[in-house]
Design an enzyme around this catalytic site. Structure first.
Site, PDB file in Angstrom:
ATOM      1  N   ASP A   9       0.884  -1.156   0.000  1.00  0.00           N
ATOM      2  CA  ASP A   9       0.000   0.000   0.000  1.00  0.00           C
ATOM      3  C   ASP A   9       0.937   1.224   0.000  1.00  0.00           C
ATOM      4  OD1 ASP A   9      -2.337   1.623   0.452  1.00  0.00           O
ATOM      5  OD2 ASP A   9      -1.645   1.809   2.533  1.00  0.00           O
ATOM      6  N   ASP A  11      -0.069   5.071   0.731  1.00  0.00           N
ATOM      7  CA  ASP A  11      -0.317   6.065   1.782  1.00  0.00           C
ATOM      8  C   ASP A  11      -0.331   5.380   3.155  1.00  0.00           C
ATOM      9  OD1 ASP A  11      -0.806   8.344   0.052  1.00  0.00           O
ATOM     10  OD2 ASP A  11      -2.674   7.376  -0.520  1.00  0.00           O
ATOM     11  N   GLY A  46      -7.354   4.079   3.113  1.00  0.00           N
ATOM     12  CA  GLY A  46      -7.569   2.947   2.207  1.00  0.00           C
ATOM     13  C   GLY A  46      -8.855   3.040   1.403  1.00  0.00           C
ATOM     14  N   VAL A  47      -9.680   4.036   1.733  1.00  0.00           N
ATOM     15  CA  VAL A  47     -10.997   4.187   1.115  1.00  0.00           C
ATOM     16  C   VAL A  47     -10.887   5.157  -0.072  1.00  0.00           C
ATOM     17  CG1 VAL A  47     -13.317   5.034   1.637  1.00  0.00           C
ATOM     18  CG2 VAL A  47     -12.064   3.781   3.366  1.00  0.00           C
ATOM     19  N   SER A 116      -5.274   5.082  -4.362  1.00  0.00           N
ATOM     20  CA  SER A 116      -5.121   6.480  -4.798  1.00  0.00           C
ATOM     21  C   SER A 116      -4.928   6.633  -6.304  1.00  0.00           C
ATOM     22  CB  SER A 116      -3.919   7.106  -4.090  1.00  0.00           C
ATOM     23  OG  SER A 116      -3.676   8.392  -4.600  1.00  0.00           O
ATOM     24  N   LYS A 117      -5.575   7.667  -6.841  1.00  0.00           N
ATOM     25  CA  LYS A 117      -5.350   8.020  -8.246  1.00  0.00           C
ATOM     26  C   LYS A 117      -4.123   8.911  -8.382  1.00  0.00           C
ATOM     27  CE  LYS A 117     -10.031   7.316  -9.798  1.00  0.00           C
ATOM     28  NZ  LYS A 117     -11.348   7.831 -10.082  1.00  0.00           N
ATOM     29  N   ASP A 170      -1.535  -0.517   6.080  1.00  0.00           N
ATOM     30  CA  ASP A 170      -1.753   0.218   7.335  1.00  0.00           C
ATOM     31  C   ASP A 170      -3.244   0.402   7.623  1.00  0.00           C
ATOM     32  OD1 ASP A 170      -2.210   2.165   5.266  1.00  0.00           O
ATOM     33  OD2 ASP A 170      -2.136   3.686   6.848  1.00  0.00           O
TER      34      ASP A 170
HETATM   35  C1  BG6 Z   1      -5.736   5.877  -0.208  1.00  0.00           C
HETATM   36  C2  BG6 Z   1      -5.833   6.713   1.034  1.00  0.00           C
HETATM   37  O1  BG6 Z   1      -4.432   5.446  -0.406  1.00  0.00           O
HETATM   38  O2  BG6 Z   1      -6.163   6.623  -1.355  1.00  0.00           O
HETATM   39  C3  BG6 Z   1      -7.245   7.258   1.184  1.00  0.00           C
HETATM   40  O3  BG6 Z   1      -5.504   5.913   2.160  1.00  0.00           O
HETATM   41  C4  BG6 Z   1      -7.638   8.024  -0.073  1.00  0.00           C
HETATM   42  O4  BG6 Z   1      -7.320   8.087   2.314  1.00  0.00           O
HETATM   43  C5  BG6 Z   1      -7.491   7.123  -1.288  1.00  0.00           C
HETATM   44  O5  BG6 Z   1      -8.983   8.485   0.029  1.00  0.00           O
HETATM   45  C6  BG6 Z   1      -7.831   7.817  -2.594  1.00  0.00           C
HETATM   46  O6  BG6 Z   1      -6.845   8.779  -2.857  1.00  0.00           O
HETATM   47  P1  BG6 Z   1      -6.858   9.834  -4.028  1.00  0.00           P
HETATM   48  O7  BG6 Z   1      -5.444  10.330  -4.062  1.00  0.00           O
HETATM   49  O8  BG6 Z   1      -7.235   9.109  -5.284  1.00  0.00           O
HETATM   50  O9  BG6 Z   1      -7.867  10.883  -3.684  1.00  0.00           O
HETATM   51 MG    MG Z   2      -2.827   3.128   3.543  1.00  0.00          MG
END
Ligand code: BG6
Ligand code: MG
Length: 212
Positions: A9, A11, A46-47, A116-117, A170
């Site tokens: 992962d 973040d 993670g969401v 995450s994007k 995490d």
């Molecule tokens: C995850 C984070 O890695 O990515 C989340 O833990 C976050 O908190 C998610 O909402 C989406 O991230 P992003 O960068 O696409 O907004």
């Molecule tokens: Mg994470």
């Protein structure tokens, strides 16, 4: 060696973007008059971006259309991306970098499995652009964690069976995703408390022993 690949992962594992997510969401929440604090922010780990906003909206009294939700999440991302520009290779801890190099030296494939994007941008900022053998992130999935899709895609990208991969996470949702995908998982930070992981790490460097 117990595994052929390790899927990380991003973040909260490779780097710490919590404070930037918090600052950006706080700005949106304040604008909408919604109470938001760091405890609620922890639930966003993670969401996906939209699911994170839905959690924030639990405290919103009004009704919001899909268009407005898209508008606010887009705005949050613009603020977040500006903040990410503050990140640099100095935000990559020597412990994380040395451990990654050690795992690679032992012949393991290394991949990212992130909701995450912005994963590609963050890795560039950290000086890790091009470092990983594969990146599976929010741009190549339809279902985010706890669905296993992001990790199953990562395994496919490095051409390994799920049973040969170890996931490092995490977030509880991330451990659930790994388990649902048939993968062993190592928890770090908050995820340890869930008791779901195959291994609990005190520190990132513990991975060197876990994979032996
Ligand atoms: C995850 C984070 O890695 O990515 C989340 O833990 C976050 O908190 C998610 O909402 C989406 O991230 P992003 O960068 O696409 O907004
Ligand atoms: Mg994470």
């Amino acid at each position: 060696m117990k595994y052929n690949a390790v899927i990380f992962d991003l973040d909260g594992v490779i780097c710490h973007t919590d404070k930037y997510h918090y600052e950006a969401w706080k700005k949106i929440a304040d604008e909408l008059g919604i109470y938001f604090d760091e405890t609620i922010n922890n639930r966003l780990r993670g969401v996906s971006r939209m699911e994170s906003f839905e959690i924030i909206l639990e405290r919103y009294d009004g009704v919001m259309s899909q268009e407005e939700k898209t508008e606010y999440t887009t705005k949050k991302n613009e603020v977040y991306k500006e903040l990410l520009k503050n990140m640099s290779p100095a935000d990559l801890s020597p412990e994380v970098k040395n451990t990654l190099d050690g795992l690679r030296g032992q012949g393991l494939k290394l991949a990212i499995g992130s909701s995450s994007k912005n994963a590609g941008f963050i890795l560039e900022q950290l000086g890790l652009g091009g470092y990983f053998d594969a990146i599976s992130d929010g741009n190549n999935i339809s279902n985010s964690k706890p669905d296993p899709e992001v990790f199953l895609k990562a395994a496919q990208f490095v051409k390994e069976e799920p049973g040969s991969c170890l996931v490092v996470e995490d977030a509880k949702a991330g451990l659930e995703a790994a388990i649902a995908g048939g993968m062993d998982c190592a928890a770090i930070g908050d995820a340890v408390a869930s008791g779901l992981a195959t291994y609990n790490l005190n520190t990132f460097g513990d991975l060197a022993d876990v994979v032996k």
